[in-house]
Enzyme design. Structure first.
Site, mmCIF file in Angstrom:
data_model
loop_
_atom_site.group_PDB
_atom_site.id
_atom_site.type_symbol
_atom_site.label_atom_id
_atom_site.label_comp_id
_atom_site.label_asym_id
_atom_site.label_seq_id
_atom_site.Cartn_x
_atom_site.Cartn_y
_atom_site.Cartn_z
ATOM 1 N N SER A 15 0.842 -1.208 0.000
ATOM 2 C CA SER A 15 0.000 0.000 0.000
ATOM 3 C C SER A 15 0.871 1.248 0.000
ATOM 4 C CB SER A 15 -0.930 0.025 1.228
ATOM 5 O OG SER A 15 -0.175 0.158 2.429
ATOM 6 N N LEU A 17 3.171 4.459 -0.307
ATOM 7 C CA LEU A 17 4.429 4.752 -0.974
ATOM 8 C C LEU A 17 5.094 3.489 -1.501
ATOM 9 C CD1 LEU A 17 5.989 7.346 1.519
ATOM 10 C CD2 LEU A 17 4.418 7.764 -0.385
ATOM 11 N N ASP A 36 5.742 -7.282 3.068
ATOM 12 C CA ASP A 36 4.703 -6.650 3.880
ATOM 13 C C ASP A 36 4.088 -7.683 4.805
ATOM 14 O OD1 ASP A 36 2.915 -4.632 4.819
ATOM 15 O OD2 ASP A 36 2.887 -3.741 2.820
ATOM 16 N N ASP A 57 7.749 -9.666 8.414
ATOM 17 C CA ASP A 57 7.716 -8.685 9.501
ATOM 18 C C ASP A 57 9.133 -8.143 9.636
ATOM 19 O OD1 ASP A 57 7.729 -7.285 11.896
ATOM 20 O OD2 ASP A 57 6.589 -8.801 13.000
ATOM 21 N N VAL A 58 9.325 -6.860 9.351
ATOM 22 C CA VAL A 58 10.687 -6.307 9.333
ATOM 23 C C VAL A 58 11.323 -6.280 10.716
ATOM 24 C CG1 VAL A 58 10.295 -4.945 7.251
ATOM 25 C CG2 VAL A 58 9.884 -3.908 9.501
ATOM 26 N N SER A 146 11.292 11.332 7.138
ATOM 27 C CA SER A 146 10.085 12.157 7.194
ATOM 28 C C SER A 146 10.500 13.575 7.562
ATOM 29 C CB SER A 146 9.099 11.634 8.244
ATOM 30 O OG SER A 146 8.067 12.572 8.501
ATOM 31 N N TYR A 159 7.591 8.902 16.679
ATOM 32 C CA TYR A 159 7.746 8.891 15.228
ATOM 33 C C TYR A 159 8.945 9.735 14.797
ATOM 34 C CZ TYR A 159 6.414 9.310 10.288
ATOM 35 O OH TYR A 159 6.393 9.278 8.915
ATOM 36 N N LYS A 163 12.358 8.527 12.775
ATOM 37 C CA LYS A 163 12.721 9.088 11.477
ATOM 38 C C LYS A 163 14.010 9.909 11.554
ATOM 39 C CE LYS A 163 9.359 7.247 9.197
ATOM 40 N NZ LYS A 163 9.620 6.211 8.171
ATOM 41 N N THR A 194 -1.494 9.026 1.333
ATOM 42 C CA THR A 194 -1.441 7.578 1.543
ATOM 43 C C THR A 194 -2.709 7.114 2.259
ATOM 44 O OG1 THR A 194 -0.326 7.847 3.667
ATOM 45 C CG2 THR A 194 1.076 7.677 1.710
#
Length: 253
Positions: A15, A17, A36, A57-58, A146, A159, A163, A194
């Site tokens: 989904s 980006l 994903d 799962d990263v 970001s 967040y 980033k 997004t």
């Protein structure tokens, strides 16, 4: 760097980006392995031509290692990695209900920063095993930062931390991997159209868009994907973070 007849990895590929980037790379001739989570893959349906979804799962190094080996194990050399997987919950350091959830903070950093580094490092190991092209290049890795890394807003402590780590990682990773012919770049998007933004009201969305100097709108996933392609194409781009934000500088809230 030529993408034709090469392999690529895109995380968060089902989904937003990641989906736009996976499609763009495939359209340029790459075989794309889209990493994903299973719910996202199921919601996405059939992948675009040239894209294969892989459940990963990263935050699970063993799963990442297995998936990277799959992407690198074919006849086409692994050349490109784009890390788009991430989460963006909001919570203040100290709010009406008390302090920030420490487990939530750790989870955001684990997904956004540690997950990105895990994919970067394990993929770089496999890219380094490939034969270089005529210019000594073996690959390029693009991570997603970001604008919050620079102007984190109220409620974005976790967040922005994650980033900001991506921003700080870019140059040393590029320097570490230079001897192997692997470039490392990052993109710092502003407010993007997004699926995450579809959950907020139209009034709120309009207010966000109005704050972008020009063009006064949300960025499009396709614009992110085209920037990734430009980074891949331009061999002298390395060790830098590119803002994709319409000259936006985020206010405190």
């Amino acid at each position: 760097m030529d993408l034709a007849r090469t392999a690529a990895i895109v995380t968060g590929a089902a989904s937003g980006l990641g989906a736009a980037t996976a499609t763009a790379l495939a359209d340029r001739g790459a075989t794309v392995y889209g990493f994903d989570l299973r719910p996202a893959i199921d919601a996405a349906g059939d992948p675009p031509a040239g894209v294969e979804y892989v459940e990963v799962d990263v935050t699970d190094p063993a799963a990442v290692r297995t998936a990277v080996a799959r992407a690198a194990g074919g006849a086409e050399p692994l050349r490109t990695v784009v890390n788009c997987a991430g989460i963006a919950p909001s919570q203040r350091v100290l709010g009406r209900r008390g302090g920030h959830d420490l487990d939530l903070y750790a989870k955001v950093v684990q997904v956004n920063l540690v997950g990105t580094f895990t994919v970067l490092s394990l993929a770089a190991e496999r890219i380094a095993e490939t034969a270089p092209d005529g210019q000594g290049q073996r690959g390029v890795i693009v991570n997603t930062a970001s604008v919050a890394a620079y102007e984190g807003q109220v409620g974005q402590a976790a967040y922005a931390s994650s980033k900001g780590g991506i921003v700080a990682l870019t140059l040393p990773a590029a320097r570490d991997l230079a001897q192997y012919g692997i470039r490392v770049m990052a993109v710092a998007p502003g407010i993007m159209g997004t699926p995450m933004m579809q959950t907020v009201s139209e009034e709120y969305r309009a207010g966000l868009a109005a704050g972008v100097p020009f063009p006064s709108r949300f960025g499009e996933p396709g614009e992110y994907a085209r920037l990734v392609l430009a980074i891949v194409d331009n061999d002298y781009l390395n060790g830098e973070v590119v803002r994709l934000d319409g000259a936006l500088r985020m206010p405190p809230r």
